[in-house]
Design a protein around this motif. Structure first.
Motif, PDB file in Angstrom:
ATOM      1  N   ALA A  85       0.842  -1.189   0.000  1.00  0.00           N
ATOM      2  CA  ALA A  85       0.000   0.000   0.000  1.00  0.00           C
ATOM      3  C   ALA A  85       0.879   1.240   0.000  1.00  0.00           C
ATOM      4  CB  ALA A  85      -0.922   0.009   1.217  1.00  0.00           C
ATOM      5  N   LEU A  86       0.444   2.249  -0.751  1.00  0.00           N
ATOM      6  CA  LEU A  86       1.217   3.483  -0.889  1.00  0.00           C
ATOM      7  C   LEU A  86       0.390   4.648  -0.376  1.00  0.00           C
ATOM      8  CD1 LEU A  86       3.696   4.995  -1.912  1.00  0.00           C
ATOM      9  CD2 LEU A  86       2.689   4.945  -4.210  1.00  0.00           C
ATOM     10  N   LEU A  87       0.890   5.291   0.682  1.00  0.00           N
ATOM     11  CA  LEU A  87       0.255   6.455   1.272  1.00  0.00           C
ATOM     12  C   LEU A  87       1.078   7.700   0.983  1.00  0.00           C
ATOM     13  CD1 LEU A  87      -0.547   5.029   4.827  1.00  0.00           C
ATOM     14  CD2 LEU A  87      -2.243   5.531   3.061  1.00  0.00           C
ATOM     15  N   VAL A 223       0.777  -6.506  -5.877  1.00  0.00           N
ATOM     16  CA  VAL A 223      -0.201  -5.418  -5.858  1.00  0.00           C
ATOM     17  C   VAL A 223       0.467  -4.146  -5.351  1.00  0.00           C
ATOM     18  CG1 VAL A 223      -2.389  -4.596  -4.912  1.00  0.00           C
ATOM     19  CG2 VAL A 223      -2.094  -7.033  -5.425  1.00  0.00           C
ATOM     20  N   LEU A 224       0.223  -3.056  -6.063  1.00  0.00           N
ATOM     21  CA  LEU A 224       0.603  -1.732  -5.590  1.00  0.00           C
ATOM     22  C   LEU A 224      -0.683  -0.927  -5.490  1.00  0.00           C
ATOM     23  CD1 LEU A 224       2.988   0.005  -4.745  1.00  0.00           C
ATOM     24  CD2 LEU A 224       3.198   0.779  -7.109  1.00  0.00           C
ATOM     25  N   ALA A 237      -2.795  -4.544   3.279  1.00  0.00           N
ATOM     26  CA  ALA A 237      -1.433  -4.686   2.761  1.00  0.00           C
ATOM     27  C   ALA A 237      -0.534  -5.568   3.625  1.00  0.00           C
ATOM     28  CB  ALA A 237      -0.801  -3.306   2.605  1.00  0.00           C
ATOM     29  N   ASP A 238       0.489  -6.099   2.974  1.00  0.00           N
ATOM     30  CA  ASP A 238       1.590  -6.753   3.676  1.00  0.00           C
ATOM     31  C   ASP A 238       2.605  -5.733   4.156  1.00  0.00           C
ATOM     32  OD1 ASP A 238       0.601  -9.358   2.897  1.00  0.00           O
ATOM     33  OD2 ASP A 238       1.474  -9.009   0.918  1.00  0.00           O
ATOM     34  N   ARG A 239       2.626  -4.591   3.474  1.00  0.00           N
ATOM     35  CA  ARG A 239       3.668  -3.594   3.704  1.00  0.00           C
ATOM     36  C   ARG A 239       3.114  -2.244   3.284  1.00  0.00           C
ATOM     37  NH1 ARG A 239       8.204  -3.836  -0.601  1.00  0.00           N
ATOM     38  NH2 ARG A 239       9.520  -2.033  -0.185  1.00  0.00           N
ATOM     39  N   VAL A 240       3.450  -1.199   4.042  1.00  0.00           N
ATOM     40  CA  VAL A 240       2.952   0.141   3.749  1.00  0.00           C
ATOM     41  C   VAL A 240       4.141   1.087   3.562  1.00  0.00           C
ATOM     42  CG1 VAL A 240       1.525   2.065   4.526  1.00  0.00           C
ATOM     43  CG2 VAL A 240       0.873  -0.280   5.117  1.00  0.00           C
ATOM     44  N   LEU A 241       4.085   1.871   2.496  1.00  0.00           N
ATOM     45  CA  LEU A 241       5.089   2.887   2.211  1.00  0.00           C
ATOM     46  C   LEU A 241       4.444   4.262   2.296  1.00  0.00           C
ATOM     47  CD1 LEU A 241       6.743   1.318  -0.969  1.00  0.00           C
ATOM     48  CD2 LEU A 241       7.537   1.132   1.387  1.00  0.00           C
ATOM     49  N   VAL A 242       5.192   5.227   2.810  1.00  0.00           N
ATOM     50  CA  VAL A 242       4.743   6.616   2.831  1.00  0.00           C
ATOM     51  C   VAL A 242       5.649   7.416   1.915  1.00  0.00           C
ATOM     52  CG1 VAL A 242       4.354   8.675   4.231  1.00  0.00           C
ATOM     53  CG2 VAL A 242       3.837   6.415   5.176  1.00  0.00           C
ATOM     54  N   LEU A 243       5.046   8.088   0.950  1.00  0.00           N
ATOM     55  CA  LEU A 243       5.781   8.902  -0.016  1.00  0.00           C
ATOM     56  C   LEU A 243       5.771  10.348   0.448  1.00  0.00           C
ATOM     57  CD1 LEU A 243       7.251   8.839  -2.757  1.00  0.00           C
ATOM     58  CD2 LEU A 243       5.031   9.170  -3.865  1.00  0.00           C
ATOM     59  N   ALA A 253       6.414  -3.062   7.603  1.00  0.00           N
ATOM     60  CA  ALA A 253       5.630  -4.286   7.436  1.00  0.00           C
ATOM     61  C   ALA A 253       4.391  -4.211   8.321  1.00  0.00           C
ATOM     62  CB  ALA A 253       6.478  -5.500   7.810  1.00  0.00           C
ATOM     63  N   VAL A 254       3.286  -4.760   7.836  1.00  0.00           N
ATOM     64  CA  VAL A 254       2.038  -4.774   8.610  1.00  0.00           C
ATOM     65  C   VAL A 254       2.034  -6.035   9.458  1.00  0.00           C
ATOM     66  CG1 VAL A 254      -0.468  -4.727   8.529  1.00  0.00           C
ATOM     67  CG2 VAL A 254       0.854  -3.476   6.807  1.00  0.00           C
TER      68      VAL A 254
END
Length: 288
Positions: A85-87, A223-224, A237-243, A253-254
């Motif tokens: 997931a991209l936040l 998946v993105l 999500a398995d993993r979350v990124l913050v841009l 990691a979640v």
């Protein structure tokens, strides 16, 4: 455990991913976009059947619009089957990144490698109003079994028997189900979703979350998923990124037990961390 990323460091790579491809300037992502899908079949340095153990590998990606730099030396690796997931705040470059990976934006610098088979789902379903549902799902598909595959895809999203319905007869949630069917009928290695549930009501979003999880378990694409909803990111999500400012400022990691519940203390801790990274105070004013 979260990994904070200073501006001079790369994002954390997925274990086992190997370098592939050649760094290029003005990378061009090959592919043909068809009404919400990108099914890349051309050559070029940006497209590969599989490189190492990654579905996406980006190194030093830069995208500027005139003097405005949106993506500033971005690094990203997504493993096959991983749900990322991209936040980020509005204007942080989330949708720009998806357009690059989907093959819709060629004016970039850096290394961009993406799986050859890719599909994109947007916030709007983008169905062709002059075509019934089955032709919408099978748009661009070839082969004698295209119709059979399209009917199976509609059945997967709970719309069996609606093949001859017109898009105008659908609710918002049903339209997004068709968009998911159209994306997954191609069995993509990489599925990109740009706020696909942002326009739906709360109850429909919950149902769509469950549907997306079932579909991803069945088809196993990487998946993105772009979203503004922190809870949605943690739930899926398995993993979350913050841009932030064109770079990933947080990669986490979640680590929340399934089934994931908002009442879980681990869920709450991760929500607080992500909101803080986004510059949002989670406490109501009355508790200050």
């Amino acid at each position: 455990m979260a990994t904070r990323l200073r501006r001079n460091l790369t994002t954390a790579s997925v274990a086992g991913a190997s370098e592939a491809g050649t760094s290029v300037s003005r990378t061009s992502v090959s592919g043909t976009s068809v009404s919400g899908t990108s099914d890349a079949s051309g050559g070029g340095t940006a497209v590969a059947d599989r490189f190492g153990d990654a579905a996406v590998r980006v190194r030093g990606l830069r995208r500027a619009f005139g003097d405005q730099v949106v993506l500033d030396g971005l690094d990203l690796t997504v493993a096959p089957g991983e749900f990322v997931a991209l936040l980020g705040r509005s204007g942080s470059g989330k949708s720009t990144l998806l357009r690059v990976l989907g093959g819709f934006d060629h004016e970039v610098d850096g290394q961009v490698l993406a799986a050859r088979s890719r599909s994109v789902v947007f916030q709007e379903a983008r169905l062709l109003p002059w075509r019934r549902l089955l032709p919408n799902v099978t748009l661009g598909l070839t082969g004698r079994d295209a119709g059979e595959r399209g009917r199976a895809a509609l059945a997967e999203v709970g719309l069996s028997g609606r093949e001859r319905s017109w898009p105008v007869t659908l609710s918002g949630g049903e339209a997004q189900r068709v968009a998911l069917a159209r994306a997954l009928v191609r069995e993509p290695e990489l599925l990109m979703l740009d706020e696909p549930f942002g326009a739906l009501d709360a109850l429909t979003r919950i149902r769509m979350h469950a549907l997306l999880q079932r579909l991803c378990r069945r088809h196993r694409p990487a998946v993105l998923f772009v979203t503004h909803d922190v809870d949605e990111a943690i739930l899926l999500a398995d993993r979350v990124l913050v841009l932030t400012a064109g770079r990933f400022s947080l990669d986490v990691a979640v680590d929340v037990a399934s089934p994931r519940r908002r009442t879980d203390p681990a869920f709450d801790r991760l929500r607080t961390l992500l909101l803080a990274e986004l510059g949002v105070d989670d406490l109501p004013e009355s508790t200050h």
